[in-house]
Design a protein around this motif. Structure first.
Motif, PDB file in Angstrom:
ATOM      1  N   GLU A  73      38.912  54.899  28.985  1.00 54.01           N
ATOM      2  CA  GLU A  73      38.208  55.070  30.257  1.00 54.01           C
ATOM      3  C   GLU A  73      38.653  54.021  31.268  1.00 54.01           C
ATOM      4  O   GLU A  73      38.875  54.339  32.452  1.00 54.01           O
ATOM      5  CB  GLU A  73      36.699  54.981  30.014  1.00 54.01           C
ATOM      6  CG  GLU A  73      36.122  56.144  29.221  1.00 54.01           C
ATOM      7  CD  GLU A  73      34.628  55.978  28.992  1.00 54.01           C
ATOM      8  OE1 GLU A  73      34.072  54.951  29.457  1.00 54.01           O
ATOM      9  OE2 GLU A  73      34.025  56.856  28.352  1.00 54.01           O
ATOM     10  N   ASP A  74      38.781  52.756  30.823  1.00 57.20           N
ATOM     11  CA  ASP A  74      39.256  51.708  31.736  1.00 57.20           C
ATOM     12  C   ASP A  74      40.687  51.968  32.178  1.00 57.20           C
ATOM     13  O   ASP A  74      41.048  51.729  33.342  1.00 57.20           O
ATOM     14  CB  ASP A  74      39.156  50.342  31.065  1.00 57.20           C
ATOM     15  CG  ASP A  74      37.720  49.882  30.913  1.00 57.20           C
ATOM     16  OD1 ASP A  74      36.833  50.470  31.567  1.00 57.20           O
ATOM     17  OD2 ASP A  74      37.471  48.936  30.136  1.00 57.20           O
ATOM     18  N   GLY A  75      41.517  52.457  31.267  1.00 59.34           N
ATOM     19  CA  GLY A  75      42.899  52.756  31.622  1.00 59.34           C
ATOM     20  C   GLY A  75      43.005  53.845  32.667  1.00 59.34           C
ATOM     21  O   GLY A  75      43.820  53.758  33.603  1.00 59.34           O
ATOM     22  N   ARG A  76      42.185  54.881  32.546  1.00 60.57           N
ATOM     23  CA  ARG A  76      42.205  55.955  33.541  1.00 60.57           C
ATOM     24  C   ARG A  76      41.709  55.458  34.899  1.00 60.57           C
ATOM     25  O   ARG A  76      42.180  55.905  35.954  1.00 60.57           O
ATOM     26  CB  ARG A  76      41.351  57.125  33.060  1.00 60.57           C
ATOM     27  CG  ARG A  76      41.988  57.927  31.941  1.00 60.57           C
ATOM     28  CD  ARG A  76      41.234  59.220  31.723  1.00 60.57           C
ATOM     29  NE  ARG A  76      39.864  58.996  31.277  1.00 60.57           N
ATOM     30  CZ  ARG A  76      39.487  58.925  30.002  1.00 60.57           C
ATOM     31  NH1 ARG A  76      40.408  59.038  29.026  1.00 60.57           N
ATOM     32  NH2 ARG A  76      38.221  58.744  29.681  1.00 60.57           N
ATOM     33  N   ALA A  77      40.768  54.513  34.898  1.00 59.58           N
ATOM     34  CA  ALA A  77      40.271  53.975  36.164  1.00 59.58           C
ATOM     35  C   ALA A  77      41.299  53.061  36.836  1.00 59.58           C
ATOM     36  O   ALA A  77      41.314  52.934  38.071  1.00 59.58           O
ATOM     37  CB  ALA A  77      38.971  53.211  35.936  1.00 59.58           C
TER      38      ALA A  77
ATOM     39  N   PRO B 277      45.455  51.067  43.522  1.00 64.37           N
ATOM     40  CA  PRO B 277      46.163  49.876  44.031  1.00 64.37           C
ATOM     41  C   PRO B 277      45.322  48.611  43.964  1.00 64.37           C
ATOM     42  O   PRO B 277      45.875  47.510  43.897  1.00 64.37           O
ATOM     43  CB  PRO B 277      46.495  50.253  45.478  1.00 64.37           C
ATOM     44  CG  PRO B 277      45.473  51.287  45.846  1.00 64.37           C
ATOM     45  CD  PRO B 277      45.180  52.041  44.598  1.00 64.37           C
ATOM     46  N   VAL B 278      44.006  48.749  43.971  1.00 63.47           N
ATOM     47  CA  VAL B 278      43.135  47.577  43.902  1.00 63.47           C
ATOM     48  C   VAL B 278      42.090  47.826  42.796  1.00 63.47           C
ATOM     49  O   VAL B 278      40.928  48.149  43.080  1.00 63.47           O
ATOM     50  CB  VAL B 278      42.448  47.299  45.254  1.00 63.47           C
ATOM     51  CG1 VAL B 278      41.696  45.975  45.203  1.00 63.47           C
ATOM     52  CG2 VAL B 278      43.458  47.280  46.392  1.00 63.47           C
TER      53      VAL B 278
ATOM     54  N   HIS C  35      38.109  44.100  38.744  1.00 60.95           N
ATOM     55  CA  HIS C  35      38.286  43.067  37.717  1.00 60.95           C
ATOM     56  C   HIS C  35      37.513  43.429  36.447  1.00 60.95           C
ATOM     57  O   HIS C  35      37.959  43.129  35.328  1.00 60.95           O
ATOM     58  CB  HIS C  35      37.800  41.724  38.269  1.00 60.95           C
ATOM     59  CG  HIS C  35      37.918  40.594  37.293  1.00 60.95           C
ATOM     60  ND1 HIS C  35      39.128  40.018  36.959  1.00 60.95           N
ATOM     61  CD2 HIS C  35      36.974  39.939  36.558  1.00 60.95           C
ATOM     62  CE1 HIS C  35      38.929  39.052  36.084  1.00 60.95           C
ATOM     63  NE2 HIS C  35      37.621  38.987  35.821  1.00 60.95           N
ATOM     64  N   THR C  36      36.385  44.087  36.604  1.00 63.08           N
ATOM     65  CA  THR C  36      35.604  44.523  35.440  1.00 63.08           C
ATOM     66  C   THR C  36      36.374  45.551  34.631  1.00 63.08           C
ATOM     67  O   THR C  36      36.418  45.493  33.395  1.00 63.08           O
ATOM     68  CB  THR C  36      34.256  45.109  35.902  1.00 63.08           C
ATOM     69  OG1 THR C  36      33.551  44.115  36.641  1.00 63.08           O
ATOM     70  CG2 THR C  36      33.418  45.542  34.720  1.00 63.08           C
ATOM     71  N   GLN C  37      36.994  46.501  35.301  1.00 59.62           N
ATOM     72  CA  GLN C  37      37.759  47.526  34.596  1.00 59.62           C
ATOM     73  C   GLN C  37      38.957  46.934  33.868  1.00 59.62           C
ATOM     74  O   GLN C  37      39.361  47.441  32.812  1.00 59.62           O
ATOM     75  CB  GLN C  37      38.228  48.589  35.593  1.00 59.62           C
ATOM     76  CG  GLN C  37      37.091  49.376  36.230  1.00 59.62           C
ATOM     77  CD  GLN C  37      37.550  50.211  37.396  1.00 59.62           C
ATOM     78  OE1 GLN C  37      38.673  50.016  37.903  1.00 59.62           O
ATOM     79  NE2 GLN C  37      36.709  51.138  37.839  1.00 59.62           N
ATOM     80  N   GLN C  38      39.536  45.903  34.397  1.00 60.37           N
ATOM     81  CA  GLN C  38      40.727  45.319  33.776  1.00 60.37           C
ATOM     82  C   GLN C  38      40.395  44.383  32.622  1.00 60.37           C
ATOM     83  O   GLN C  38      41.130  44.352  31.618  1.00 60.37           O
ATOM     84  CB  GLN C  38      41.526  44.544  34.826  1.00 60.37           C
ATOM     85  CG  GLN C  38      42.083  45.400  35.943  1.00 60.37           C
ATOM     86  CD  GLN C  38      42.853  44.566  36.937  1.00 60.37           C
ATOM     87  OE1 GLN C  38      44.024  44.246  36.741  1.00 60.37           O
ATOM     88  NE2 GLN C  38      42.192  44.201  38.011  1.00 60.37           N
ATOM     89  N   ASN C  39      39.331  43.594  32.748  1.00 60.11           N
ATOM     90  CA  ASN C  39      39.151  42.466  31.833  1.00 60.11           C
ATOM     91  C   ASN C  39      37.837  42.441  31.058  1.00 60.11           C
ATOM     92  O   ASN C  39      37.763  41.743  30.045  1.00 60.11           O
ATOM     93  CB  ASN C  39      39.268  41.151  32.613  1.00 60.11           C
ATOM     94  CG  ASN C  39      40.629  40.981  33.262  1.00 60.11           C
ATOM     95  OD1 ASN C  39      41.650  41.222  32.627  1.00 60.11           O
ATOM     96  ND2 ASN C  39      40.637  40.611  34.530  1.00 60.11           N
TER      97      ASN C  39
END
Length: 339
Positions: free
Chosen positions: A224-228, A233-234, A237-241
């Motif tokens: 789910e985080d990968g699809r988001a 382009p921006v 930070h929550t989705q990445q880490n």
């Protein structure tokens, strides 16, 4: 006619006495001179007027040359061509001039000269200024230094890089060069890039509105985080880490049997519980009137396939790590104990 006749053309001195007009004139009042034209009677630098001790004016020089230098007595010769009345200027400013400064000042003959500005000559510098023999020597020395620097930097890079084909084949030679003078470490930075794909998944036991208990399927939170993130382009930070750091925190504070080591281990469990409840609510896992009672995590780890040219072989079978069930309340607050 009387020599002292006022009607004559005789000159009168300061004392009222008259003098002969020429060198052959009458003598003085005391009879020392006469009309004989002798040198003693002639009017000259040493002639005395009428016994009064006054010196007569000097006539034009007809005797021997003045002992003074000609440069002090003689008039300067005429200058050929127009003379500049102002000060002598620089040749580069005024251009070609007639005569030199010497002729303009009257101290020498005038000569026509044309002054041209002197252009600077660019001389070769650096290696180009050397003779061909020394140029070859300098180029050889530079080539040796460049090769040595490249070899040193390459060895240091292989020393700090993760394990790869080159370090496996030439690791001994790299260590001999690096240790002990050029030893490097990664105490400030992460030593190894990720060479594994870790997928964190969660499922829940839900109490439905009619009182039944059902178990949901596995929700792949990492996907789910990968699809988001993909195409964003921006990204947040929550989705990445958030999930990645929470899972690393749990693994670092638990042993191989999933038992917490110290207080930070318990804190990491509470953090993962909170993330699981929030993600399940976002996906509406409980359904209408349902409540999440327990959650369970698992991770699925697969190795990144190495490039074909490396010759390295890794297992392509995924490794699954499944955690026990953790009990949570309907509000998402963690509870003590695990089933």
């Amino acid at each position: 006619m009387d020599a002292y006749d006022t009607g004559s053309g005789a000159r009168q001195g300061p004392g009222g006495r008259e003098h002969p007009a020429g060198p052959g004139g009458g003598g003085t009042g005391d009879g020392t001179g006469g009309a004989s034209g002798s040198p003693e009677g002639a009017a000259g630098p040493g002639a005395v007027r009428g016994g009064s001790g006054e010196t007569a004016e000097a006539p034009p020089a007809s005797g021997p040359a003045d002992p003074r230098s000609p440069s002090e007595t003689a008039e300067p010769p005429p200058v050929t061509g127009p003379a500049e009345t102002g000060p002598v200027r620089d040749a580069a400013e005024t251009g070609p001039s007639v005569g030199t400064a010497e002729s303009a000042s009257g101290t020498g003959p005038a000569t026509a000269a044309t002054a041209e500005p002197v252009m600077p000559v660019d001389l070769p510098t650096g290696v180009a200024a050397l003779s061909p023999r020394y140029q070859v020597g300098a180029l050889v020395a530079l080539a040796v230094v460049a090769v040595a620097v490249c070899a040193h930097l390459g060895s240091v890079f292989l020393h700090v890089a993760p394990s790869n084909t080159l370090t496996k084949q030439h690791g001994a030679a790299v260590d001999e060069w690096v240790f002990p003078e050029f030893e490097q470490n990664w105490k400030l930075f992460a030593p190894n890039p990720l060479q594994q794909n870790i997928s964190v998944q969660v499922r829940a036991e839900v109490s439905t509105a009619d009182g039944e208990i059902r178990t949901t399927g596995w929700y792949d939170l990492s996907a789910e985080d990968g699809r988001a993130i993909d195409g964003n382009p921006v990204p947040s930070h929550t989705q990445q880490n958030e999930l990645r750091r929470a899972w690393d925190f749990f693994v670092a504070t638990h042993d191989s049997d999933d038992r917490a080591v110290g207080l930070r281990g318990t804190l990491s469990e509470s953090y993962l519980r909170r993330i699981a409840v929030l993600r399940l609510e976002r996906n509406d896992a409980a359904g209408p009137g349902g409540v999440v009672e327990r959650v369970q995590y698992r991770s699925r780890t697969t190795n990144v396939e190495p490039p074909s040219w490396s010759g390295e072989k890794v297992s392509d079978r995924p490794t699954v790590r499944e955690l026990p069930w953790w009990t949570v309340s309907g509000s998402g607050d963690p509870r003590e104990g695990a089933a």
